[in-house]
Enzyme design. Sequence first.
Site, mmCIF file in Angstrom:
data_model
loop_
_atom_site.group_PDB
_atom_site.id
_atom_site.type_symbol
_atom_site.label_atom_id
_atom_site.label_comp_id
_atom_site.label_asym_id
_atom_site.label_seq_id
_atom_site.Cartn_x
_atom_site.Cartn_y
_atom_site.Cartn_z
ATOM 1 N N HIS A 51 43.950 66.309 45.354
ATOM 2 C CA HIS A 51 43.209 67.562 45.177
ATOM 3 C C HIS A 51 43.878 68.687 45.974
ATOM 4 O O HIS A 51 43.839 68.687 47.208
ATOM 5 C CB HIS A 51 41.768 67.352 45.652
ATOM 6 C CG HIS A 51 40.838 68.465 45.299
ATOM 7 N ND1 HIS A 51 41.248 69.647 44.727
ATOM 8 C CD2 HIS A 51 39.484 68.576 45.443
ATOM 9 C CE1 HIS A 51 40.206 70.432 44.529
ATOM 10 N NE2 HIS A 51 39.129 69.795 44.956
ATOM 11 N N PHE A 78 33.218 74.389 46.264
ATOM 12 C CA PHE A 78 32.099 74.478 47.198
ATOM 13 C C PHE A 78 31.521 75.892 47.144
ATOM 14 O O PHE A 78 32.251 76.879 47.127
ATOM 15 C CB PHE A 78 32.579 74.203 48.622
ATOM 16 C CG PHE A 78 32.793 72.741 48.956
ATOM 17 C CD1 PHE A 78 32.523 71.740 48.037
ATOM 18 C CD2 PHE A 78 33.276 72.373 50.196
ATOM 19 C CE1 PHE A 78 32.720 70.409 48.355
ATOM 20 C CE2 PHE A 78 33.481 71.045 50.526
ATOM 21 C CZ PHE A 78 33.199 70.061 49.603
#
Length: 425
Positions: free
Chosen positions: A342, A402
């Site tokens: 990621h 997020f």
Amino acid sequence: MSSKPVVVTGLGATTPLGGDVESTWAGMVAGKSGVRPIEADWAKDLPSRIAGQLAVDPSEVLDRVEARRLDRFAQLAIIAANQAWADAGYGFGEDNPVDRERLATSIGSGIGGMHTLLGQWDVQKEKGLRRVSPLTVPMLMGNAGAAQVSMRLGAQAGAHTPISACATSNEALALGLDLIRLGRADVVVAGGSESVIHPLPINAFSQMQATSRRNDEPQLASRPFDRDRDGFVLAEGAAIFILESLEHAQARGARIYGEFAGAGTTSDAYDIVQPDPTGLSQGRAMKLALREAELAPTDIVHVNAHATSTPTGDPAEATSIRFALGEDTSAIVTATKSMTGHLLGGAGALESLATLLALRNRIVPPTINLENPEPGLGIDIATTARELPSGDLAGINNSFGFGGHNVALAFTNRYASSTDGTAGD
């Protein structure tokens, strides 16, 4: 908005799979993992000791003096931008033919110059106030990548830096699309870069229980959609696009990879870390991208999923794909994070690059490590490289972050030149 077509004429990347686009793409199609143990001494006591580390170190590409003046994330942005610029057929310096006032950059980073920030804090504590580098601020600021690339290319139509956690670089690409469609630029250098292979962020993500602890099997650690997954694998890298109006690209006879057809942006407004489990906001981002691209859900043959390999994120995304494309969608889904790890703020651009190349080359890279699919996902996930049919193709790349940031980008193979570089339609 869609009346002004925007196309991709150049690509650049440096990733855990390779130091350029060609090697990165070859690694994806072959199902190669770029995840390996972190060999540094500082990693030995961390809960997670694996990462997607660059296949080619920036020191092998950049001038040593130049590299010392840049945080690692900015180094990667410059390497990928240089590749993309040359790939688009443009020169540098006096050989750069683009009108500077019509050339912009839009390059994001989720975290920015963390190596510089933490490194100089250590210097101040250990060696005193006077030893802190005067370059600390220009190196650590999150807009350093966009600014450095703009200075190198003389881009004067704006140097932009969206920041939206792991959706950052797709948001940067979406902004580049808008700049061209709104007539504020003819050419935009857009994408993202990230480098946080450092003990603090790795430990911080571990303390959140967000990262895999499969330290003894690093190549098996990133397992999107697998019921035995235990979190994502942190990675570093950069991917950059050269976006142009179709008119500008055709006027100079540019090679075209495909069309950047639309973007959709939404926010969950739900939780700072967890995605909305209904997937509705993520699905709405896909629907907005389809609408802007003037595509029907049935036009989408391929989805490169965000799919970080977390127990909460993967099921929500599968739900959102079915919500946007229909319960009976036949789109082939892949999760290339299974191979790269990621890249946080660099992830969206790299996965958009993979989406575009999948359409152009008519092959979808596999999702590796998917041995036991979680029940009930209801989507067709490629576990081996899968061929796409002939004719017009459209695909979507998802990027979520997020804070509830959702960005979906739609690409087609419309206007694409043939793979040998001859003009497309």
